[in-house]
Each structure stands twice: as C-alpha cells, then as structure tokens.
Motif scaffolding. Structure first.
Motif, PDB file in Angstrom:
ATOM      1  N   SER A   1      47.652  57.612  76.459  1.00 27.63           N
ATOM      2  CA  SER A   1      48.342  58.701  77.158  1.00 27.63           C
ATOM      3  C   SER A   1      49.491  59.215  76.305  1.00 27.63           C
ATOM      4  CB  SER A   1      48.872  58.184  78.505  1.00 27.63           C
ATOM      5  OG  SER A   1      50.143  58.724  78.776  1.00 27.63           O
ATOM      6  N   PRO A   2      49.680  60.559  76.272  1.00 23.93           N
ATOM      7  CA  PRO A   2      50.725  61.096  75.392  1.00 23.93           C
ATOM      8  C   PRO A   2      52.138  60.711  75.820  1.00 23.93           C
ATOM      9  CG  PRO A   2      49.733  62.843  76.734  1.00 23.93           C
ATOM     10  CD  PRO A   2      48.934  61.607  76.986  1.00 23.93           C
ATOM     11  N   THR A   3      52.329  60.378  77.108  1.00 27.87           N
ATOM     12  CA  THR A   3      53.660  59.992  77.559  1.00 27.87           C
ATOM     13  C   THR A   3      53.754  58.496  77.854  1.00 27.87           C
ATOM     14  OG1 THR A   3      53.102  60.449  79.848  1.00 27.87           O
ATOM     15  CG2 THR A   3      54.101  62.254  78.600  1.00 27.87           C
ATOM     16  N   ALA A   4      52.870  57.735  77.235  1.00 28.61           N
ATOM     17  CA  ALA A   4      52.842  56.296  77.497  1.00 28.61           C
ATOM     18  C   ALA A   4      54.185  55.648  77.188  1.00 28.61           C
ATOM     19  CB  ALA A   4      51.758  55.641  76.658  1.00 28.61           C
ATOM     20  N   THR A   5      54.624  54.795  78.100  1.00 28.11           N
ATOM     21  CA  THR A   5      55.859  54.058  77.859  1.00 28.11           C
ATOM     22  C   THR A   5      55.633  52.550  77.902  1.00 28.11           C
ATOM     23  OG1 THR A   5      56.399  54.172  80.200  1.00 28.11           O
ATOM     24  CG2 THR A   5      57.360  55.855  78.791  1.00 28.11           C
ATOM     25  N   ALA A   6      54.381  52.147  77.990  1.00 30.98           N
ATOM     26  CA  ALA A   6      54.101  50.705  78.066  1.00 30.98           C
ATOM     27  C   ALA A   6      54.543  49.990  76.800  1.00 30.98           C
ATOM     28  CB  ALA A   6      52.614  50.472  78.306  1.00 30.98           C
ATOM     29  N   SER A   7      54.579  50.721  75.674  1.00 38.35           N
ATOM     30  CA  SER A   7      54.937  50.067  74.407  1.00 38.35           C
ATOM     31  C   SER A   7      56.420  49.721  74.344  1.00 38.35           C
ATOM     32  CB  SER A   7      54.536  50.945  73.233  1.00 38.35           C
ATOM     33  OG  SER A   7      55.235  52.166  73.283  1.00 38.35           O
ATOM     34  N   ILE A   8      57.177  50.137  75.370  1.00 44.05           N
ATOM     35  CA  ILE A   8      58.561  49.635  75.446  1.00 44.05           C
ATOM     36  C   ILE A   8      58.554  48.124  75.595  1.00 44.05           C
ATOM     37  CG2 ILE A   8      60.563  49.514  76.984  1.00 44.05           C
ATOM     38  CD1 ILE A   8      60.139  52.471  77.607  1.00 44.05           C
ATOM     39  N   PHE A   9      57.560  47.615  76.317  1.00 43.21           N
ATOM     40  CA  PHE A   9      57.564  46.210  76.686  1.00 43.21           C
ATOM     41  C   PHE A   9      56.913  45.317  75.649  1.00 43.21           C
ATOM     42  CE2 PHE A   9      57.997  48.706  80.470  1.00 43.21           C
ATOM     43  CZ  PHE A   9      58.980  48.049  81.165  1.00 43.21           C
ATOM     44  N   CYS A  10      55.704  45.721  75.237  1.00 44.48           N
ATOM     45  CA  CYS A  10      54.982  44.840  74.333  1.00 44.48           C
ATOM     46  C   CYS A  10      54.251  45.676  73.295  1.00 44.48           C
ATOM     47  CB  CYS A  10      53.997  43.974  75.117  1.00 44.48           C
ATOM     48  SG  CYS A  10      52.948  44.933  76.207  1.00 44.48           S
TER      49      CYS A  10
ATOM     50  N   ASN B   1      63.601  45.029  73.216  1.00 42.73           N
ATOM     51  CA  ASN B   1      62.978  45.997  74.115  1.00 42.73           C
ATOM     52  C   ASN B   1      63.895  47.173  74.391  1.00 42.73           C
ATOM     53  OD1 ASN B   1      60.523  44.795  74.351  1.00 42.73           O
ATOM     54  ND2 ASN B   1      60.840  43.944  76.386  1.00 42.73           N
ATOM     55  N   GLY B   2      65.194  46.896  74.477  1.00 38.39           N
ATOM     56  CA  GLY B   2      66.156  47.980  74.685  1.00 38.39           C
ATOM     57  C   GLY B   2      66.092  49.009  73.567  1.00 38.39           C
ATOM     58  N   SER B   3      65.986  48.537  72.332  1.00 32.88           N
ATOM     59  CA  SER B   3      65.950  49.490  71.215  1.00 32.88           C
ATOM     60  C   SER B   3      64.663  50.307  71.236  1.00 32.88           C
ATOM     61  CB  SER B   3      66.095  48.748  69.889  1.00 32.88           C
ATOM     62  OG  SER B   3      64.963  47.940  69.634  1.00 32.88           O
ATOM     63  N   VAL B   4      63.538  49.663  71.593  1.00 39.66           N
ATOM     64  CA  VAL B   4      62.284  50.434  71.677  1.00 39.66           C
ATOM     65  C   VAL B   4      62.408  51.506  72.750  1.00 39.66           C
ATOM     66  CG1 VAL B   4      59.791  50.322  71.941  1.00 39.66           C
ATOM     67  CG2 VAL B   4      60.997  48.367  71.008  1.00 39.66           C
ATOM     68  N   ALA B   5      62.940  51.097  73.895  1.00 38.53           N
ATOM     69  CA  ALA B   5      63.079  52.057  74.994  1.00 38.53           C
ATOM     70  C   ALA B   5      63.930  53.250  74.579  1.00 38.53           C
ATOM     71  CB  ALA B   5      63.694  51.357  76.210  1.00 38.53           C
ATOM     72  N   GLN B   6      65.079  52.964  73.979  1.00 43.40           N
ATOM     73  CA  GLN B   6      65.987  54.048  73.598  1.00 43.40           C
ATOM     74  C   GLN B   6      65.337  55.002  72.596  1.00 43.40           C
ATOM     75  OE1 GLN B   6      70.055  53.054  72.981  1.00 43.40           O
ATOM     76  NE2 GLN B   6      70.304  54.463  71.276  1.00 43.40           N
TER      77      GLN B   6
ATOM     78  N   PHE C   1      66.293  35.629  76.108  1.00 45.23           N
ATOM     79  CA  PHE C   1      66.697  36.730  76.983  1.00 45.23           C
ATOM     80  C   PHE C   1      67.469  37.794  76.187  1.00 45.23           C
ATOM     81  CE2 PHE C   1      69.955  38.538  79.832  1.00 45.23           C
ATOM     82  CZ  PHE C   1      69.155  39.073  80.836  1.00 45.23           C
ATOM     83  N   VAL C   2      68.482  37.361  75.467  1.00 42.40           N
ATOM     84  CA  VAL C   2      69.297  38.315  74.711  1.00 42.40           C
ATOM     85  C   VAL C   2      68.469  38.974  73.611  1.00 42.40           C
ATOM     86  CG1 VAL C   2      71.199  38.448  73.054  1.00 42.40           C
ATOM     87  CG2 VAL C   2      71.545  37.331  75.251  1.00 42.40           C
ATOM     88  N   MET C   3      67.616  38.189  72.946  1.00 43.91           N
ATOM     89  CA  MET C   3      66.781  38.750  71.886  1.00 43.91           C
ATOM     90  C   MET C   3      65.897  39.874  72.417  1.00 43.91           C
ATOM     91  SD  MET C   3      63.956  36.856  69.483  1.00 43.91           S
ATOM     92  CE  MET C   3      62.740  36.646  70.779  1.00 43.91           C
ATOM     93  N   VAL C   4      65.202  39.605  73.522  1.00 45.58           N
ATOM     94  CA  VAL C   4      64.291  40.613  74.068  1.00 45.58           C
ATOM     95  C   VAL C   4      65.079  41.782  74.661  1.00 45.58           C
ATOM     96  CG1 VAL C   4      62.466  41.022  75.762  1.00 45.58           C
ATOM     97  CG2 VAL C   4      62.463  38.931  74.420  1.00 45.58           C
ATOM     98  N   LEU C   5      66.259  41.494  75.191  1.00 45.91           N
ATOM     99  CA  LEU C   5      67.109  42.557  75.720  1.00 45.91           C
ATOM    100  C   LEU C   5      67.410  43.587  74.622  1.00 45.91           C
ATOM    101  CD1 LEU C   5      68.117  42.509  78.612  1.00 45.91           C
ATOM    102  CD2 LEU C   5      70.292  41.648  77.819  1.00 45.91           C
ATOM    103  N   PHE C   6      67.876  43.091  73.466  1.00 44.05           N
ATOM    104  CA  PHE C   6      68.168  43.997  72.363  1.00 44.05           C
ATOM    105  C   PHE C   6      66.886  44.650  71.837  1.00 44.05           C
ATOM    106  CE2 PHE C   6      72.290  41.864  72.001  1.00 44.05           C
ATOM    107  CZ  PHE C   6      73.108  42.942  71.723  1.00 44.05           C
TER     108      PHE C   6
ATOM    109  N   ALA D   1      64.186  39.407  80.700  1.00 38.30           N
ATOM    110  CA  ALA D   1      64.853  40.414  79.878  1.00 38.30           C
ATOM    111  C   ALA D   1      64.138  41.756  79.945  1.00 38.30           C
ATOM    112  CB  ALA D   1      64.937  39.940  78.433  1.00 38.30           C
ATOM    113  N   SER D   2      62.792  41.724  79.900  1.00 43.25           N
ATOM    114  CA  SER D   2      62.073  42.999  79.926  1.00 43.25           C
ATOM    115  C   SER D   2      62.262  43.685  81.279  1.00 43.25           C
ATOM    116  CB  SER D   2      60.587  42.793  79.623  1.00 43.25           C
ATOM    117  OG  SER D   2      60.023  41.898  80.553  1.00 43.25           O
ATOM    118  N   GLY D   3      62.418  42.881  82.326  1.00 41.38           N
ATOM    119  CA  GLY D   3      62.727  43.472  83.625  1.00 41.38           C
ATOM    120  C   GLY D   3      64.077  44.161  83.633  1.00 41.38           C
ATOM    121  N   VAL D   4      65.074  43.545  83.015  1.00 37.42           N
ATOM    122  CA  VAL D   4      66.401  44.155  82.959  1.00 37.42           C
ATOM    123  C   VAL D   4      66.364  45.456  82.157  1.00 37.42           C
ATOM    124  CG1 VAL D   4      68.762  43.838  82.139  1.00 37.42           C
ATOM    125  CG2 VAL D   4      67.592  41.956  83.277  1.00 37.42           C
TER     126      VAL D   4
END
Lengths: 423, 423, 423, 423
Positions: free
Chosen positions: B254-263, B146-151, B139-144, B228-231
C-alpha cells in the motif's frame, strides 16, 4: 607491640591521626549536596600498614583527583594558619550570603586559587558561582540550538550554498542542540541543575538535591535561555529581515514565519493530549537516561560506574536522539529554559500574541509536561533499577515516615525552644 | 626480626591475614557468571611487603572500583554481624527465588545500599533486577529506533520543515537505532543479555553464560520491544491517522503503509535465500564484533583490553554501520525483540494479517536467521581469534567430552542417591 | 641497619629479588616488535622501600594491565614447572613455524589461556594468529565499506524509502568506511599491519616493524579484502540483478554500472598526474596522522601519549574525513587491499576487462600511489616532529651507517664461518 | 624508635631524601609555560611512611605518566653524567637559539630519545619543534577544511555520484573542518597556539602564555594555512578547470565562482555590523568553550578536570557546531590562518582583486573580529567562572599593579645598573 601492629590497630581512625584528610576537597568545594555524595566517603582503602594508599574516589574519577592532592592536610593547615582573621571573616560572610540564596555554604573555589587578593567583583562572583555556571551553560546550549534552527530555516534550500541545497537540513538542528548540551554540560553540568528546571526537579525529588537550591538554578536557567535567544536574534536579524521582510515578524501558519527559530510549535494535526504526551514521553526518557548514565551502582550497567567522563557525550547523543525520534510532533522542547524563555523573548521582539495562542495556546504544554515527564521517568528508574538510599522510593514509607519524623522533631524542638523562652 | 620482615614473610596469605578482601564485590554482586569472570580473580598484585596494593581488576576498569572500596572487609564484617537473623533469612529467601527463575543467587545490590529497610516492592525488584534492566534496555532501544522510523516515514519530505525537506531521512533511522542501543547498553548491557536473544544465545554457547538464564532474559527482551512499540504508536497516533486516514492501517505494498514503523519488511526483489542471507550476515557481523570488543586477550586488539568503557560507543557505531551497509535488503532486523515483538504489537493494533504474510511470510526470517548468524559469527571469532578457556572451541572435543563427563557424573550421583533411597 | 634501609639498598635489583616481573606479559605475548616497544621497559617506578609499586606501563594504558596481573612471577613459575617436556617441545615447534613465516616467535596467547589441552586446529591457529586477525580486520572493514557503496548506489533515490530519498547518500559511504576501519582496528589494529599494506610499509620503514613480517600481513590483507567483496556481492546479488538486469555487469561509463561497488574509478576529467596526486596526498595524510596519533613523545600532542584508547575513534574520523575532503577525484582508495583485491574479485565475477582499462588503465594508481604517499607522509612526520630512535631519520646517516655496519658484520661472520669450514 | 617511625618523621622532605623526583618530565620537556603549569606541582600525595606514592599529576592525566617513569632520578643522573661536555654545550647552544625566537629554553625532546647522535637537521628541528607542530597542525586542519569545501562545491549535485546527489552537502563542510581541527589538535594542540592566532592571543592575555611566543606561532599558523590551501588547489585543479573553464578563476557574484573554496565570503544581505558581529560572536564562543574544556578547577564542570583526553573531540564538536549554528552568515572564519592565508594564496593563484573587494572589502573582518571575539569570550569566562591566579582578572587591579610594579622594578634595576656603570 611493633609499630606495624600499632598502626594497624589504629586503622579505623588512622586517616584522622595521621592528619591526612582525603575527603576530596573538590567535592567539598563544589558544594556537593547529597545528590553528589556518592556514598564512598568512608571507602578509602587501607593497606595493612595503616596507610591510606589511595582515595577510592580519586580512582573512580581518575581525572577528579586534582583537588585531592592540592589540599592535603599540611597545606591546608598552613593555609588556614596564615589566613588572617579578617580573611576568615570575609569568607564566612560570603558563605552566609551563599546560604541565603540557597547555595551550599562552602566556597566554590579551589584552595590554591585563593592566594590572590580579591576585589568586590570576585567576591560577588563567588557568591553566585554555580548559578553563573548554570546561566552560561544554558546560554551556550540555547545559542547553539536556536542558532542551528535559524540557520536551517532561513537558508532553506538556498541554491548558492556549496552543494546547492541550503546550509543544513532538519538533522542539523539535532546536531546543533546536541552540541549545545555537550558544551553546556562541560560548563555547568554537575552543579546539579543540568540546564533544565525539570531535571533539577528530578534531582531534588529523587537524588536529594536540596530544594532551596531550586529557585536560583531556575532563575539562572531561565535567564540563560532568554539572553541566548536574544543574541541569536541579533546575529540573524539581517537574514530574518530578508526572509520575512523588514520589520515583519510572523508566527507559524504564515508561510514566512520565523517564530519557530525561538521556540517550538506543534504540528497542526495534533490533539492536545498528543501534544502533552509527546513532551511527556520525551522528558521521561530524558530523566530516565540521565539517571542511568549517573548510576554508579547499577550492576547491569557495564559493571562500571555509569558513563563517567563520557557523560557529556552521553547527553549529546541523548538530545540528538530525541530530536531524531521524538522531535517532529512538538519539537522536543522538554525544557522550560529552552522553550518558554525564548518564547518570551520573541514576544518582546515583536512576534505578536501569536507566540502564545498558536496551536491552541500550546505554550503551556512545554511549561508543564517536562516537569511531569521528568518526575515519571525518574520514578520509573528508581522503582525498577535504582537501589541507592537517597531515593525516597528506597526509604521506609517512601520517605514520608522520615518527612513526618523530621517535621515532628522540628515541632518538638520548636516547642522546646518556646518553653525555654516562656521559662 | 623487624616488623617489616615479618609482614614480608606473610606475603602469600597476607591479604587474608590482614582481613582485606579485594575481590571486587561489584563483580560478586552483579551475579557475574562465567562469561564475566575475566580470569583475573587471583590477579591481585602484591608488593614485597605483602601489601595488596591495588586490585588489578580495579585498574583494568578504573571506573569500576566503586564497589571495591565500599565493601572492604571491616565494613562487611560489621554489616554481617549487625544483620539480624531475620534479615539474613529474608536475603536467603530472595536468593532462592532468584535461583528458581534462572538468575544468579547473589543479590544484585551494593552492600551500602541495603541499610534502608525495605518493603515488598524492593524485595520483589531485587528478585528480578537483571530482567528489569534488560526489559528497560530493550524498551529504550526500540523506543528510539521505532520512533525514528515513525518520524522519518510520517514526515517524509514535508515542505514546512526547517530546511524544507522533512524531519529526517533514511540516515536518521540509522542514528536512531544507534542511539537506542547506546543507552540500552548503559541501562542493561553487561547483564549478559545485550538486548537481543540471539546475542544472549551466543554468550550462552561461547562464553559460558548459564543456559538457565536464557528464558528470563528472552522474556524481558521480548516484552521490552513489545511495550516500546506500543508507546511509539501512542505517540504518533495522530500522525498515522493523518498519513493513512483515520483508522486505516496498511502494510507494505500500500502506498501509505505505515506497518514498517514497527518491524522490517524486505525489498520486493529479494529471493527467500537472499532474505535469509542478508539477516544472517548482519547478525554474524554483530556477534563477531561484539566478541572482538569484549575480548581482553586478543593481542591484535590495540594491546589493550577490548573496548572497555567505549563499549557502548562501539555498539552505537556497529548498529549505525549495519544500517548504512546492510540495512536496505531486509532492514537489519537482526533481533527478535526488535522485529517480532513490534510485529505482534502491530498485528494487535489492527494492521491485519499482512504483517505475517508480507514478503512471502517473511516474518519468520528475522526470527530464525539472527540466531543462526550469531552462532556462526561467534564460531568464526572463537575459531580464528579467541583463546579463552570458556569457549567450547578451546575445550577438549569442543566441550563434548566435558558435557559427557558431566552427564555421566550426574547419572552416577542420581544412581547413588537412588540406591541410598532404596537402602 | 634497619630493614627499611636494607630494602632500599636492594632497590636497583629489588624487582628481580622479590621474584616479581612486571614486564607487561601482554606486550611480550603480542609479539611486540620494536615498533611497539614503547621505550618504557625500565620505567617501573619504585618507592624508597624498594617496592615496585606500579607498572608504569599499566598506568599509561590503564586498560592494558590485564596481563600484568595474570602472569605475575609465581604463577608463571608454577606454570612452567608443571609444563611437561612434551608441551614445551610442542610450543617451541610452533614458535619455529611462526618464525619461518615471518612472525615473532612468542606465542600470541595469554598464559592463563593455555591450560586447556589443544587440538591440531588451535595449534595451527596459534601459528597464524596475527595474520588471521589482520585478515578479519580487513574483511570487516571492506564488508562495511563495500556494503555501504552497494546500498547507496543500488537504492539511489528510491522513493519508497522512509524519507522518500533512497537508503543513503554519498555521505553514508564515508560513514561506512569509517565504521569499517573502527572495527577493523579493534580486531587487528596493533598487530602492526593496520589493514593496509602501505601503512605496514610505513611501519617497516619508520618504526622498525621487521620486514620479514610484511609478506604475510600483505597476504592476509589482500585476502581479507578479496573475500569481503565476494560476500558483499553475494548479499546484494538480487539488487544488482534488478539494477543492471539479470547477468549484466558493467563498468563506469555505462549508466547502470555497478563495478564501483567494488573498487574506485576516477572522475572522467582527471589527468593521470591528478589521479596519482589525489591518491598520493590522501595516503600521505593517512600515514602522517597515524604516526601523530601513535606518537607518545610529541610534546605538542596534548601533553599526553598520543590518542591511546581513542586510536580506533581517531582512525574512524580520519577515514571519514578523507572521504569528505579527498574522496571525489579518485574515491580515496589509499589501500591496495581495499581497491585491488575487490577489483580482482569483480573481474572474476564477470565485470569484464573494463575493470582494468577504465580511466586509462587507472587500476595501477591505487596500487602504487598509496605506497609512495605513505612513505612521504611518514617521512614528513619523522623529519619535522618525531624524535624516537627507531626512525631511520633519527639515526646516524639515516640508518645507512647501521645498515652498512650490519652487512659488514654479516659478511665478516660469513667469512669467519667459511674459514672455520675450510680449516 | 623503629624504622617505620623514622621514615614517618622524615615525611615532609621524604621525596627529596630518597632522590626520587616525580615532577613530570614530559611537562618540563614540553616547555610548559605558566598557562600549562596546572598549579599542582606540589601536589604529590604522601603516605605516612614518607613515600611519594603517586604523582598526582600522573593521576590526573593517566596517559601522561609516560615520561614520569622514564626520567626517574637515577636514570637522569646517569644520563647527565655520561653526557660529554661537548654535548652539554651543544644543548645549551640550541636552548639559546630557541629562546631567541621566543620559545621555552628546554629542549622539546624526551630524555630517552636523545641517545642517538644527531645531524644538523635534527638540531635545527629541535630549535623549531613547536612551531613545526603548529605549522603541520594548521596545515592538516586547512587541508581537510578547504578540501571539503572544494569537494562539495565542485561536485555539487552531480547525478553520477552514488546516491545521485553529489559528493557531499553543506554539512560535509562542517564535518571536514571538525575532523581537521581534531587531527590538528593531536598534532600540535597543547603547544599553546591552538592553530589560531586569536586563540593564541587569548592564552597570552588570560593564561600567561609568554607574549614573546606569539610571533613565531603566528608565523607557523599563517604558513600552515597558506601552504595547505595551495595543496588543495593542486589536488582539485582539474576539477576547477572543468567547473569554471580552463584558466578562468572567479569570485562570488559569478555563478561559477570557486574562490570560496579558499576563504569565506559573506551572504549578500549582511550589513557591515552584522558581518562583524557574526564573526565576533562565533569567536567569543570558541574562546569561552576552549577555556571551559581546559578548566580543571571549575566545580561546575563534571567534578572533573575539564575535558582531559576528550579535548580534541571537544574541539571537533565545537567547530562542527559553529558551522551548523553560526556558519551561514559569514562562513565561520574565526581564524586568520584559515581565512587570510588561503585568501592570499587564492589571490596569488589568479583569482584577481575580487578576493579583497568582495562583500564591501569584507576581507578585513575575519582578520580583526576573531581577535576581538576571542578576547571578549576569554574575558567572559574569567570574569564569571575562572578562579585561577594566572588570569589578570583574578589579580590585584587586574594585573596592572603587577605590571606597574614589574616596570618600576625594571627601571629601578636599570638605574642601579647605570649608577654602577657611572661609578
């Protein structure tokens, strides 16, 4: 009956008989409260000849044994015997003063350091040693942290920099806060405060840190951040003048705003809920991981006793990582001493009421959310992983029974006292 | 004959006679399976006077000695004797439940922690303690991570950032995953799962981790990544709305794709073989290096016992390095719990069937390749460097003989049982 | 005479009498040559009762004690006694084979690992264990290093990357090589080769590593770099095709050149002297710092024994730092196995003769300069700081006298043999 | 009375009777002055049977025990007895020479290293070993530091770099100096100088480092920085020629100025006060944190003995952090040996008088401010946190009384001597 057998029989009380006290004086000195008492007081291993071979505790923290040897019983006795009545009175005076401000009554000084005669100042310092440590720890943390924000913001993309792209990027700020807490922890870490009132709260709630110590740590942390942000301002005053214009100080929506040097401002697209959630989740991770790094009984954790000597490095990476993964939305304040104190300073320095009103009066979020987040993170860790008895979650009726019994006993004793009075 | 000589004569059985058991209880407690039994059970060094001076093991992991002292025999005996029949029954009940879900039957709790009376929840927790640790580690691993990808993705090159170039770059993602596994390992590392089903498989195959433990670790890891990915989604929902448009969620082309935040999604120019190879080679390195860091008998490795307390730091650098050197092609998934779980979450959150079909139904690659890669990497290490007896490569007929004999013995006993039944 | 006194009298030979050998078997096993014998063989501390309380050595490297307990005398004796004649012959056969390829004749395997019966492959592996370790160490180092160059070069400034600026920058390459050597050292570090023939040379010259071991380490290192660069090519083949065009492979002056993924090419403005000097100075620093980190007797160095368990971290930072400070001119090759081997691989893969002719036939510089630099750096350290007797600079006539006497003795013995023959 | 009891009675003098001296020779050898004497000389813990079980000190620094075993009494006696009269005279000759240049009179060499016969050079080296270490420490630090500035400045945004954006950014310079001090500390750290005259001053003032040692450390540090900057120039001469034009060397306002490779130049908008303050505050943090990392008695600091073996890593992060947070204004010189020495070198190399006049004759600031800052930082730490007796702030009348008494005693003895003379 040979002497060998004899000493073996005496084993349980052997350490007392032989006059050797192996209770780590360092620990005693450091005013270790329940939170730090690592349930190993009676863990001294004994050989068959009744000798106390090693202080277990010294083995756990091999670098901590320092005091252990310094204060072995004979020395201590000699010490105590050559202490004049006056000196002892002086010491008990200091102890009382310490207790009155919420600190443990043991003097936070190694035995061998006390031989020099002392003035008023060292005496005064002894009373407030842990808060001083907490103050300087927070001070250094915010110095590095706010300093890095100032440098990156004010030098942004400056072409004359070596490399032609300014003196740092957003990542530098992550490094800055990470380095800051690293040294902050070395200066004040184990005093129980952890440079953050929300973490102090977590330790009070879940690890038995006495509540009466909360206010003085809070004050020390608050002042540390407050003074540090002032020093950073003093250091970068010329640069701010050049960036904003002499005497002009503005907040976020302004294109030359420098208020974010001091404290965090949220991204404009965030709802109030998201602001709160962002601070909440980051604080929860903070507390959860701090408890994991400090947990010496988690069988999952490397089969070892937490992070040990690598704890400061662990916190370095933790704050660095939070900045990288949860630093965008609200700037990972997660600490009143790092956000509210500098915010107040920036208000005093003339940034105007915008420091309060920005982001829809966002300023209260990093005041409240870290406390909620830390409590939740600590709860999670204790509910699912921690088994130590000092956590209320591992007590009968979550500690409420104990609380109830304590209060009943308290009332009982009060009543008895009153009756005796009346009698 | 003096007492000294006497005790010397008793040397071989001295540790039993004197009632001191120095088998590290921590190890016993932690449900250490073969994988963790470091062949040093009988390694306790003795002096000529028959005293067991130090637990060797405690010396190897100086910070692990914690339990050693906590559970020295007298305490234990007392403990056991003051335990009511009821309590012991309760404990054996829990043990049975643990065994039924594939966990070791020893309770994962330090002796001294058991003194408090317990509710239903702590009891329940004791049954699933290692899976909980594995869940929260992942959980903590994916939190950090996926969080970093999102940011990084969502704040990309934002000019209002301090430094004027967004809140992070690709490298921040490497740091994020590195920090994530660092804390993940501290939370759950040595439970045998290592936050990655493929690594669990490697330990089952090559280090004797019981196979029956695989399913529950798998589940814990899967759920850890999923939640974690849900959080992370919840934390960045405003930002995603702003980036993609309210309610719009798109995948890679898609140019605004955000799916890569997750996987992970592969680079478009990759052939299927290259996709597989990229994941395969990264997973093989992962397993190979983990085995090297854990190998206490490799004479080449620093003349010391693997990475020891620096293991979490080692994994931090490993994941960081993989991201830097093998992170471009397919995004170094190397872990089902870090790729498939969040992918499923993103599908549920409304990213559409593209999460499965993208990259030519690439999604199965990081499901399968890590297992293949980890097996190959583990095979390489054991074939060329590892000499420990628990590896099947160091057994006669690569362990098949043992397997065959075990199954024959099993059938034999079954037949006997049956005969007895019939009789 | 009391038993106490008796045992005290026996003290000098006590450790032999009691049948306890505390010479670290790990060390013995690891085929430690003079370079690794840390002058502490006879350092076991004794108490007044003649007990050998602790292996000093085990204390120095607390994590190394592993073997110490595993192979205490009784076990060993039993072991030896239950070994059949056949087994012992087999072992001596392997020893001879090892000696013939230049390796120490002790088997590189922990005693307790030998109990399993073995095939031909494990036997073969035992003969070449250190070279295998050196091979895989270099392999992993070059895998990370070349991998990071490939990723940065091929993905350069790719706008679709998270953060919008490619999958890494020049600094990523520094991290990549640093991480690479970190794990390389964990896999093969103390075997004496250090993943670099020039460093092996330095240890042969200044730390008494037997010269006969040089060729096989050289071969292992060479092959490690060679194979690893092939694997990196295989991993990034699609990406190279996309970058250069299918089947096109070019060297430096070409705008799409990808040859620099494999090996270093100098900046165009460098004179031959500068090319040489750049590699020379970087190699000298490398050797100087490695000797400093390994020097347990330098009173200047922290009052401790070198870098100890932090050695891999030290080398990580060393290679990282060299890349940051001396990496521009010629790309800090400083290692034949990291430059010549991949260069050869790139030639074989079809990059054409340009790989040799580029930079004015620069290719020989990183072949020769690292050796010169490492010798000079080692000379500097030993001339000014090192005091250990194994350095020729601390021997009479810089070791030449010894050399001369050895050769004279050799000739003498030859002559005697001849005379006996003639007689 | 059994033997057991007897030895117990002897306990207080046991360690003397048994002829075992466990005073760490390493410490003795290292010429440890008051600053390093960690008040634990008499801390050896004893068991009831009078055995000196462990050198406490060795426990504190587990990796330092090296010498402890090497020089146990019997060995030492033998050693001394087989030393010829000549050798002893030679040694005392060297001791005298060392003392005359301000160094401790013990020879800085481990006992076991002295067995080889020595030439004139090793003898000469023994006299100046600590300054040599300090020289090379500063040399390596400035090599990495100045090297990183040169690489970043000269390669700035070069498009042909992998990643397309030069060979480093401003942050690389922070890494460079951090790595530099990391290795500098390993080479020379605990000699007391710390690669920086201002830090040496702090240790003289606050930690009892003998003042007579200041000049020779100063010289070594000065020369280290001086020579290193020359080597960096030699390494990058082609690149500077290409950047500035052959033979042209310019200072800051010039667009192609390369003088900042060598030393720091302030930002143009800074007032003189701000220049001074920036250097002052950074130096104060430096000294404050160094004292914190070295403080083994601060109960706040992790309950352990300072940073211990992580000290070099601590300084790495400290210098890195200063560069990130306080590096913009004046370039965090904080060290004469890192600023003035290279500045002089650049003047000699032909950069013209601008190196002195730039920034309003700024050059004197990093000469003076670091001394002031370090004194202030050290004062702060000792005033609020440090309790050790060697700090003048913990002495009666801040050490002035002692000073006064010493000088009175000195005059007294002089008068007595004179009277005796007259008599």
């Amino acid at each position: 009956m040979s002497s060998e057998q004899k000493s073996q029989n005496k084993a349980p009380s052997g350490s007392v008989d032989s006059g050797i006290t192996l209770i780590n004086p360092h620990r005693k000195i450091s005013g270790s409260d329940q939170a730090n008492v690592k349930h190993i007081e009676n863990a001294t291993r004994r050989t068959s000849s009744g000798q106390t071979l090693r202080n277990e505790d010294a083995e756990l923290f091999p670098e901590e044994g320092n005091g252990a040897g310094l204060q072995n019983a004979p020395t201590q006795e000699t010490e105590h015997s050559h202490k004049s009545q006056e000196e002892l009175q002086h010491e008990s005076h200091i102890s009382n003063l310490r207790q009155s401000v919420g600190l443990p009554d043991e003097l936070p000084i190694a035995e061998q350091h006390e031989e020099t005669e002392r003035f008023n100042w060292p005496t005064f310092r002894l009373i407030f040693r842990e808060p001083f440590a907490e103050f300087f720890g927070t001070f250094v943390m915010v110095l590095f942290g706010n300093g890095s924000v100032a440098q990156v913001l004010l030098s942004g993309r400056q072409a004359s920099a070596p490399g032609g792209d300014g003196y740092g990027s957003y990542q530098s700020i992550n490094w800055g806060w990470g380095v800051g807490i690293f040294f902050g922890i070395y200066i004040a870490g184990d005093s129980g405060g952890f440079l953050n009132p929300a973490v102090t709260l977590g330790f009070c709630l879940f690890r038995g840190l006495p509540w009466r110590r909360f206010p003085i740590y809070f004050l020390a942390q608050f002042l540390g951040g407050f003074v540090a942000s002032g020093v950073v301002y003093a250091n970068y005053i010329n640069a701010i003048d050049q960036f904003e214009g002499h005497g002009i100080r503005t907040v976020a929506p302004s294109p030359t705003a420098t208020a974010s040097i001091f404290c965090t401002y949220p991204q404009p697209f965030l709802s109030k809920t998201s602001q709160f959630f962002s601070e909440f989740i980051a604080s929860a991770i903070l507390m959860f991981v701090v408890f994991a790094l400090k947990d010496d009984s988690n069988p999952g954790a490397m089969g070892k006793t937490g992070a040990g000597a690598l704890f400061p490095l662990g916190l370095f990476l933790l704050i660095f990582g939070l900045g990288i993964s949860f630093g965008w939305d609200t700037g990972y304040a997660i600490n009143l001493a790092r956000d509210f104190s500098p915010r107040l300073m920036s208000y005093i320095l003339g940034y105007g009421p915008g420091v309060w009103s920005a982001g829809g009066y966002y300023f209260w979020i990093p005041l409240v959310a870290p406390f909620c987040g830390c409590v939740f993170g600590g709860f999670l860790y204790d509910a699912f992983i921690y088994t130590g008895p000092e956590s209320p979650l591992n007590k009968k009726w979550w500690g409420f029974k104990e609380l109830y019994e304590n209060s009943r006993r308290h009332q009982e004793s009060k009543r008895l006292e009153k009756r005796r009075y009346d009698a």
